[in-house]
Scaffold this motif. Sequence first.
Motif, PDB file in Angstrom:
ATOM      1  N   ALA A  23       0.839  -1.268   0.011  1.00  0.00           N
ATOM      2  CA  ALA A  23      -0.023  -0.014  -0.027  1.00  0.00           C
ATOM      3  C   ALA A  23       0.713   1.209   0.056  1.00  0.00           C
ATOM      4  O   ALA A  23       0.414   2.426  -0.130  1.00  0.00           O
ATOM      5  CB  ALA A  23      -0.908   0.110   1.189  1.00  0.00           C
ATOM      6  N   ASP A  24       2.117   1.162   0.266  1.00  0.00           N
ATOM      7  CA  ASP A  24       2.926   2.386   0.343  1.00  0.00           C
ATOM      8  C   ASP A  24       3.476   2.734  -1.145  1.00  0.00           C
ATOM      9  O   ASP A  24       4.575   2.589  -1.472  1.00  0.00           O
ATOM     10  CB  ASP A  24       4.131   2.238   0.923  1.00  0.00           C
ATOM     11  N   PHE A  25       2.710   3.298  -1.902  1.00  0.00           N
ATOM     12  CA  PHE A  25       2.986   3.353  -3.372  1.00  0.00           C
ATOM     13  C   PHE A  25       3.932   4.518  -3.475  1.00  0.00           C
ATOM     14  O   PHE A  25       4.841   4.506  -4.280  1.00  0.00           O
ATOM     15  CB  PHE A  25       1.710   3.906  -4.182  1.00  0.00           C
ATOM     16  N   ASP A  26       3.984   5.371  -2.373  1.00  0.00           N
ATOM     17  CA  ASP A  26       5.072   6.663  -2.739  1.00  0.00           C
ATOM     18  C   ASP A  26       6.577   5.974  -2.705  1.00  0.00           C
ATOM     19  O   ASP A  26       7.367   6.455  -3.215  1.00  0.00           O
ATOM     20  CB  ASP A  26       4.830   7.600  -1.423  1.00  0.00           C
ATOM     21  N   ALA A  32      11.545  -0.595  -6.421  1.00  0.00           N
ATOM     22  CA  ALA A  32      11.389  -1.063  -7.850  1.00  0.00           C
ATOM     23  C   ALA A  32      11.945  -0.203  -9.044  1.00  0.00           C
ATOM     24  O   ALA A  32      11.406   0.805  -9.227  1.00  0.00           O
ATOM     25  CB  ALA A  32       9.889  -1.233  -8.173  1.00  0.00           C
ATOM     26  N   ALA A  33      13.096  -0.662  -9.355  1.00  0.00           N
ATOM     27  CA  ALA A  33      13.878   0.307 -10.204  1.00  0.00           C
ATOM     28  C   ALA A  33      13.394   0.864 -11.508  1.00  0.00           C
ATOM     29  O   ALA A  33      13.632   1.899 -11.859  1.00  0.00           O
ATOM     30  CB  ALA A  33      15.160  -0.382 -10.716  1.00  0.00           C
ATOM     31  N   SER A  34      12.394  -0.029 -12.177  1.00  0.00           N
ATOM     32  CA  SER A  34      11.667   0.303 -13.413  1.00  0.00           C
ATOM     33  C   SER A  34      10.586   1.180 -12.936  1.00  0.00           C
ATOM     34  O   SER A  34      10.291   2.192 -13.923  1.00  0.00           O
ATOM     35  CB  SER A  34      11.257  -0.662 -14.198  1.00  0.00           C
ATOM     36  N   VAL A  35      10.082   1.529 -11.861  1.00  0.00           N
ATOM     37  CA  VAL A  35       8.971   2.276 -11.364  1.00  0.00           C
ATOM     38  C   VAL A  35       9.575   3.670 -11.178  1.00  0.00           C
ATOM     39  O   VAL A  35      10.269   3.906 -10.414  1.00  0.00           O
ATOM     40  CB  VAL A  35       8.239   1.906 -10.389  1.00  0.00           C
ATOM     41  N   LYS A  36       9.185   4.700 -12.057  1.00  0.00           N
ATOM     42  CA  LYS A  36       9.486   6.076 -12.019  1.00  0.00           C
ATOM     43  C   LYS A  36       8.765   7.018 -11.371  1.00  0.00           C
ATOM     44  O   LYS A  36       9.105   7.902 -10.791  1.00  0.00           O
ATOM     45  CB  LYS A  36       9.868   6.654 -13.497  1.00  0.00           C
ATOM     46  N   SER A  37       7.506   6.814 -11.247  1.00  0.00           N
ATOM     47  CA  SER A  37       6.491   7.398 -10.338  1.00  0.00           C
ATOM     48  C   SER A  37       5.143   6.665 -10.533  1.00  0.00           C
ATOM     49  O   SER A  37       4.800   5.692 -11.009  1.00  0.00           O
ATOM     50  CB  SER A  37       6.114   8.668 -11.062  1.00  0.00           C
ATOM     51  N   VAL A  42      -7.285   7.661  -7.167  1.00  0.00           N
ATOM     52  CA  VAL A  42      -8.275   7.638  -6.280  1.00  0.00           C
ATOM     53  C   VAL A  42      -8.112   7.168  -4.965  1.00  0.00           C
ATOM     54  O   VAL A  42      -7.858   5.776  -4.947  1.00  0.00           O
ATOM     55  CB  VAL A  42      -9.475   6.831  -6.862  1.00  0.00           C
ATOM     56  N   PRO A  43      -7.990   7.912  -3.759  1.00  0.00           N
ATOM     57  CA  PRO A  43      -7.729   7.388  -2.422  1.00  0.00           C
ATOM     58  C   PRO A  43      -8.763   6.340  -2.191  1.00  0.00           C
ATOM     59  O   PRO A  43     -10.153   6.243  -2.690  1.00  0.00           O
ATOM     60  CB  PRO A  43      -7.858   8.870  -1.728  1.00  0.00           C
ATOM     61  N   GLY A  44      -8.403   5.794  -1.104  1.00  0.00           N
ATOM     62  CA  GLY A  44      -9.387   4.746  -0.458  1.00  0.00           C
ATOM     63  C   GLY A  44      -9.329   4.761   0.927  1.00  0.00           C
ATOM     64  O   GLY A  44      -8.753   5.777   1.512  1.00  0.00           O
ATOM     65  N   VAL A  52      -4.122   3.505  -8.775  1.00  0.00           N
ATOM     66  CA  VAL A  52      -2.954   4.206  -8.798  1.00  0.00           C
ATOM     67  C   VAL A  52      -2.395   4.610 -10.132  1.00  0.00           C
ATOM     68  O   VAL A  52      -2.352   3.190 -11.046  1.00  0.00           O
ATOM     69  CB  VAL A  52      -1.901   3.330  -7.883  1.00  0.00           C
ATOM     70  N   ALA A  53      -1.945   5.590 -10.700  1.00  0.00           N
ATOM     71  CA  ALA A  53      -1.255   5.522 -11.986  1.00  0.00           C
ATOM     72  C   ALA A  53       0.351   5.249 -12.006  1.00  0.00           C
ATOM     73  O   ALA A  53       1.038   5.860 -11.008  1.00  0.00           O
ATOM     74  CB  ALA A  53      -1.491   7.038 -12.266  1.00  0.00           C
ATOM     75  N   PHE A  54       0.875   4.574 -12.774  1.00  0.00           N
ATOM     76  CA  PHE A  54       2.053   4.387 -12.672  1.00  0.00           C
ATOM     77  C   PHE A  54       2.846   4.813 -13.864  1.00  0.00           C
ATOM     78  O   PHE A  54       2.563   4.677 -15.077  1.00  0.00           O
ATOM     79  CB  PHE A  54       2.469   2.553 -12.669  1.00  0.00           C
ATOM     80  N   LYS A  55       4.200   5.053 -13.840  1.00  0.00           N
ATOM     81  CA  LYS A  55       5.062   5.360 -14.993  1.00  0.00           C
ATOM     82  C   LYS A  55       6.337   4.558 -14.887  1.00  0.00           C
ATOM     83  O   LYS A  55       7.006   4.561 -13.653  1.00  0.00           O
ATOM     84  CB  LYS A  55       5.457   6.459 -15.174  1.00  0.00           C
ATOM     85  N   ILE A  56       6.623   3.573 -16.016  1.00  0.00           N
ATOM     86  CA  ILE A  56       7.788   2.529 -15.737  1.00  0.00           C
ATOM     87  C   ILE A  56       8.604   2.974 -16.963  1.00  0.00           C
ATOM     88  O   ILE A  56       8.283   3.421 -18.150  1.00  0.00           O
ATOM     89  CB  ILE A  56       7.397   1.262 -15.730  1.00  0.00           C
TER      90      ILE A  56
END
Length: 82
Positions: A23-26, A32-37, A42-44, A52-56
């Motif tokens: 749950a600690d997306f920050d 996770a080296a490939s995760v850039k952001s 949408v909070p829960g 959660v939106a990801f950029k890899i």
Amino acid sequence: MADESTQSITINAQPADVMAVIADFDAYPQWAASVKSCEVTVPGAEGRAKQVAFKIDAGGIKDEYELAYEWDGDRRVNWTLV
């Protein structure tokens, strides 16, 4: 036809500790080296995001995607591509 991937792993830790890491997306870009952001879109409840939106960037593979999460306490989490 949709592709599907299923994986499992056994972790020697308390379920609440494992779910806290998931749950600690920050923190994802730190371990996770490939995760850039990661951005919670949408909070829960109880600090656990619904979406959660990801950029890899994994070298030759760059992508942006959003996942929807379903939490079942500390027992289970499922996610699907939005």
